[in-house]
Design a protein around this motif. Structure first.
Motif, PDB file in Angstrom:
ATOM      1  N   GLN A  69       0.840  -1.204   0.000  1.00 43.43           N
ATOM      2  CA  GLN A  69       0.000   0.000   0.000  1.00 43.43           C
ATOM      3  C   GLN A  69       0.872   1.249   0.000  1.00 43.43           C
ATOM      4  O   GLN A  69       0.619   2.187  -0.759  1.00 43.43           O
ATOM      5  CB  GLN A  69      -0.932   0.004   1.202  1.00 43.43           C
ATOM      6  CG  GLN A  69      -1.846   1.213   1.212  1.00 43.43           C
ATOM      7  CD  GLN A  69      -2.755   1.237   2.420  1.00 43.43           C
ATOM      8  OE1 GLN A  69      -2.609   0.466   3.357  1.00 43.43           O
ATOM      9  NE2 GLN A  69      -3.715   2.131   2.401  1.00 43.43           N
ATOM     10  N   GLY A  72       2.093   2.182  -3.285  1.00 46.82           N
ATOM     11  CA  GLY A  72       1.087   2.637  -4.245  1.00 46.82           C
ATOM     12  C   GLY A  72       0.435   1.534  -5.051  1.00 46.82           C
ATOM     13  O   GLY A  72      -0.388   1.804  -5.919  1.00 46.82           O
ATOM     14  N   GLU A  75      -4.706  -0.322  -2.265  1.00 41.30           N
ATOM     15  CA  GLU A  75      -5.442   0.632  -1.439  1.00 41.30           C
ATOM     16  C   GLU A  75      -6.250  -0.184  -0.444  1.00 41.30           C
ATOM     17  O   GLU A  75      -6.519  -1.361  -0.673  1.00 41.30           O
ATOM     18  CB  GLU A  75      -6.320   1.550  -2.295  1.00 41.30           C
ATOM     19  CG  GLU A  75      -7.227   0.847  -3.265  1.00 41.30           C
ATOM     20  CD  GLU A  75      -7.888   1.808  -4.244  1.00 41.30           C
ATOM     21  OE1 GLU A  75      -7.551   2.996  -4.257  1.00 41.30           O
ATOM     22  OE2 GLU A  75      -8.746   1.343  -4.994  1.00 41.30           O
ATOM     23  N   SER A  76      -6.589   0.429   0.672  1.00 39.40           N
ATOM     24  CA  SER A  76      -7.282  -0.306   1.722  1.00 39.40           C
ATOM     25  C   SER A  76      -8.449   0.498   2.275  1.00 39.40           C
ATOM     26  O   SER A  76      -8.529   1.716   2.104  1.00 39.40           O
ATOM     27  CB  SER A  76      -6.320  -0.661   2.857  1.00 39.40           C
ATOM     28  OG  SER A  76      -5.937   0.507   3.554  1.00 39.40           O
ATOM     29  N   LYS A  77      -9.309  -0.248   2.949  1.00 35.01           N
ATOM     30  CA  LYS A  77     -10.432   0.381   3.646  1.00 35.01           C
ATOM     31  C   LYS A  77     -10.719  -0.451   4.881  1.00 35.01           C
ATOM     32  O   LYS A  77     -10.827  -1.677   4.810  1.00 35.01           O
ATOM     33  CB  LYS A  77     -11.669   0.435   2.754  1.00 35.01           C
ATOM     34  CG  LYS A  77     -12.836   1.136   3.415  1.00 35.01           C
ATOM     35  CD  LYS A  77     -13.969   1.382   2.456  1.00 35.01           C
ATOM     36  CE  LYS A  77     -15.040   2.232   3.118  1.00 35.01           C
ATOM     37  NZ  LYS A  77     -16.087   2.577   2.164  1.00 35.01           N
ATOM     38  N   TYR A  85      -8.314  -5.014   1.284  1.00 41.35           N
ATOM     39  CA  TYR A  85      -7.326  -4.493   0.333  1.00 41.35           C
ATOM     40  C   TYR A  85      -7.754  -4.833  -1.082  1.00 41.35           C
ATOM     41  O   TYR A  85      -8.358  -5.878  -1.323  1.00 41.35           O
ATOM     42  CB  TYR A  85      -5.945  -5.113   0.594  1.00 41.35           C
ATOM     43  CG  TYR A  85      -5.274  -4.580   1.819  1.00 41.35           C
ATOM     44  CD1 TYR A  85      -4.387  -3.512   1.745  1.00 41.35           C
ATOM     45  CD2 TYR A  85      -5.526  -5.127   3.070  1.00 41.35           C
ATOM     46  CE1 TYR A  85      -3.766  -3.004   2.874  1.00 41.35           C
ATOM     47  CE2 TYR A  85      -4.908  -4.630   4.208  1.00 41.35           C
ATOM     48  CZ  TYR A  85      -4.038  -3.573   4.093  1.00 41.35           C
ATOM     49  OH  TYR A  85      -3.427  -3.074   5.206  1.00 41.35           O
ATOM     50  N   ASN A  88      -4.583  -0.995  -6.564  1.00 38.82           N
ATOM     51  CA  ASN A  88      -4.697   0.408  -6.936  1.00 38.82           C
ATOM     52  C   ASN A  88      -4.307   0.479  -8.412  1.00 38.82           C
ATOM     53  O   ASN A  88      -3.135   0.609  -8.747  1.00 38.82           O
ATOM     54  CB  ASN A  88      -3.774   1.274  -6.073  1.00 38.82           C
ATOM     55  CG  ASN A  88      -3.791   2.729  -6.492  1.00 38.82           C
ATOM     56  OD1 ASN A  88      -4.511   3.122  -7.411  1.00 38.82           O
ATOM     57  ND2 ASN A  88      -2.996   3.536  -5.828  1.00 38.82           N
TER      58      ASN A  88
END
Length: 103
Positions: A69, A72, A75-77, A85, A88
């Motif tokens: 992450q 780059g 991306e995570s939430k 994950y 991206n």
């Protein structure tokens, strides 16, 4: 974006496989039954599912995912106790373009 950081992140076979698996998460991980419908993070896979597929401890996978992450590639939430994950795609495309420009 730091090209060398990304290359280092991809130099580990498991991290490289994770990136490949996340290209088609539905094939490699199936449905994420614990992801609530209000999470709105399509293609996101929880750390536990990735750890299970990789056959490594969740703590190891978590450190791998954070490294990816930060470079780059992912991306995570976070949603409740779960962190999801996904790739991206914009960051991956930028990396591809930077590699081609340097060759």
């Amino acid at each position: 974006m730091d090209t060398l950081t990304i290359i280092k992140a991809l130099s580990n076979e498991t991290r490289f496989k994770i990136l490949e698996w996340l290209k088609e998460p539905e094939i490699h991980f199936g449905c994420q039954i614990h992801m609530p419908s209000d999470c709105h993070f399509e293609g996101g896979i929880c750390v536990g599912s990735i750890a299970e597929k990789a056959g490594l401890a969740q703590s190891v996978i978590s450190s791998y995912l954070v490294k990816m992450q930060k470079s780059g590639l992912l991306e995570s939430k976070r949603h409740g106790q779960w962190t999801y994950y996904r790739r991206n795609e914009e960051g991956i495309q930028q990396f591809k373009e930077s590699i081609l420009a340097e060759l």
